[in-house]
Motif scaffolding. Sequence first.
Motif, mmCIF file in Angstrom:
data_model
loop_
_atom_site.group_PDB
_atom_site.id
_atom_site.type_symbol
_atom_site.label_atom_id
_atom_site.label_comp_id
_atom_site.label_asym_id
_atom_site.label_seq_id
_atom_site.Cartn_x
_atom_site.Cartn_y
_atom_site.Cartn_z
ATOM 1 N N SER A 88 37.263 38.909 0.301
ATOM 2 C CA SER A 88 36.573 38.707 1.563
ATOM 3 C C SER A 88 37.022 37.401 2.196
ATOM 4 N N SER A 90 35.801 34.651 5.550
ATOM 5 C CA SER A 90 34.551 34.005 5.965
ATOM 6 C C SER A 90 34.604 33.748 7.454
ATOM 7 N N PRO A 91 33.461 33.739 8.114
ATOM 8 C CA PRO A 91 33.443 33.462 9.558
ATOM 9 C C PRO A 91 33.897 32.040 9.850
ATOM 10 N N ALA A 212 38.240 31.179 11.399
ATOM 11 C CA ALA A 212 37.794 32.310 10.585
ATOM 12 C C ALA A 212 38.870 32.617 9.551
ATOM 13 N N PRO A 276 37.904 42.309 11.254
ATOM 14 C CA PRO A 276 37.022 43.418 10.903
ATOM 15 C C PRO A 276 37.585 44.759 11.378
ATOM 16 N N THR A 325 31.960 42.644 9.842
ATOM 17 C CA THR A 325 32.031 41.600 10.861
ATOM 18 C C THR A 325 31.931 40.199 10.275
ATOM 19 N N ASP A 326 31.400 40.092 9.050
ATOM 20 C CA ASP A 326 31.382 38.787 8.391
ATOM 21 C C ASP A 326 32.574 38.614 7.458
ATOM 22 N N TYR A 327 33.589 39.490 7.617
ATOM 23 C CA TYR A 327 34.856 39.432 6.875
ATOM 24 C C TYR A 327 34.720 39.798 5.406
ATOM 25 N N ALA A 328 33.619 40.432 5.039
ATOM 26 C CA ALA A 328 33.447 40.907 3.663
ATOM 27 C C ALA A 328 34.187 42.222 3.489
#
Length: 344
Positions: A88, A90-91, A212, A276, A325-328
């Motif tokens: 993942s 991270s924002p 990001a 995303p 959307t939170d890059y996970a």
Amino acid sequence: MVMQSLFPPSLRGKRFISVLLGGLTGLISCQPLSLQVMAPPRTLQAETPFAPIQTPTLIDLGKAHSTPAQLQLRIQTRSAWRLLANSSGSPAALVSEIDQFRLYLIDSTTPPSGALTVAHGPFDVNAALLAGEQTLVFRNLPPSQGDYYVAVQALNSANQNLTRLNTGWSINGESVALSTQGGEGTGQMAVNANYTVSTTTALDVFLNLRDAEGARLDIPLTVIDSADFQANDIAYFQLYLVDSNQDNPTVLSGPFQINAALSNNQQRFQVSHLLPGAYYVALAAYDAQAQNLTSSLLTVSGEPAALSSGGGEAPVAPGKISIATDYAVSSTDALSVALTLKSL
């Protein structure tokens, strides 16, 4: 207001140096590996005008005696949108996340670069931004061997560095922003043996927060030889990110050309800086004459290609990975691709 002192209180000088932390804008935010998928550029917001004068935070460098030497610094933060397996991301770091600033004085005879040697510090100062600015004061500056530069980090409440990666300067392996303008012209000032400063002009630091960090995909490839072509016939691969593993999928990114570096018919790819979305991976093998050696009934952009068919979100959607959307990432399992070489 926070004060750090290296001198006894009775020996502190009366003069001080303003350090303006200013021009904060909204910050959105990478480290490239094998491939880099860049986000589209975004329009930068106009910088906030300088803040009104506020009560300064004192940073005291006094040791054995007080001195009249002063240093003024202005730090302005700026932002840009840039993106950086399966892991993942991270924002972006946000201005609202800044809990404190960590400052260092660098004493150098030439403009510093790379890993910096600290002359004084660190000095941790609580963030107390007013209209995007904060005033700090360094006082009791000792004489410099060369010129003083100022290095700065923005930290969150967990003491994590929010400063953009790869600034060109680091302290203890962590990125810092450095004064590069103002002062004597390139972000420096000197203090001589009589404690006279070389300039009273403020030093400027442009401190960008962390971009990001997009998710990263891990893609192991296995090449299956045919009677007519073997792995050592492959000169390079073309890699695509696509929206399905059916025939003629929509290409989301690529192609990216990657030199063949097979070992025992296997090679591993990493795709970084992913935005995303939902992705499959397609690979096609080519020889030195740019002949496609891939045997497949599936095509990408009209060319035979092997598509990811294992790992990822298996068993529901093998070969697929989704980035929230939170890059996970939806799965840490690598996306596997088996590429069979064609026969004549």
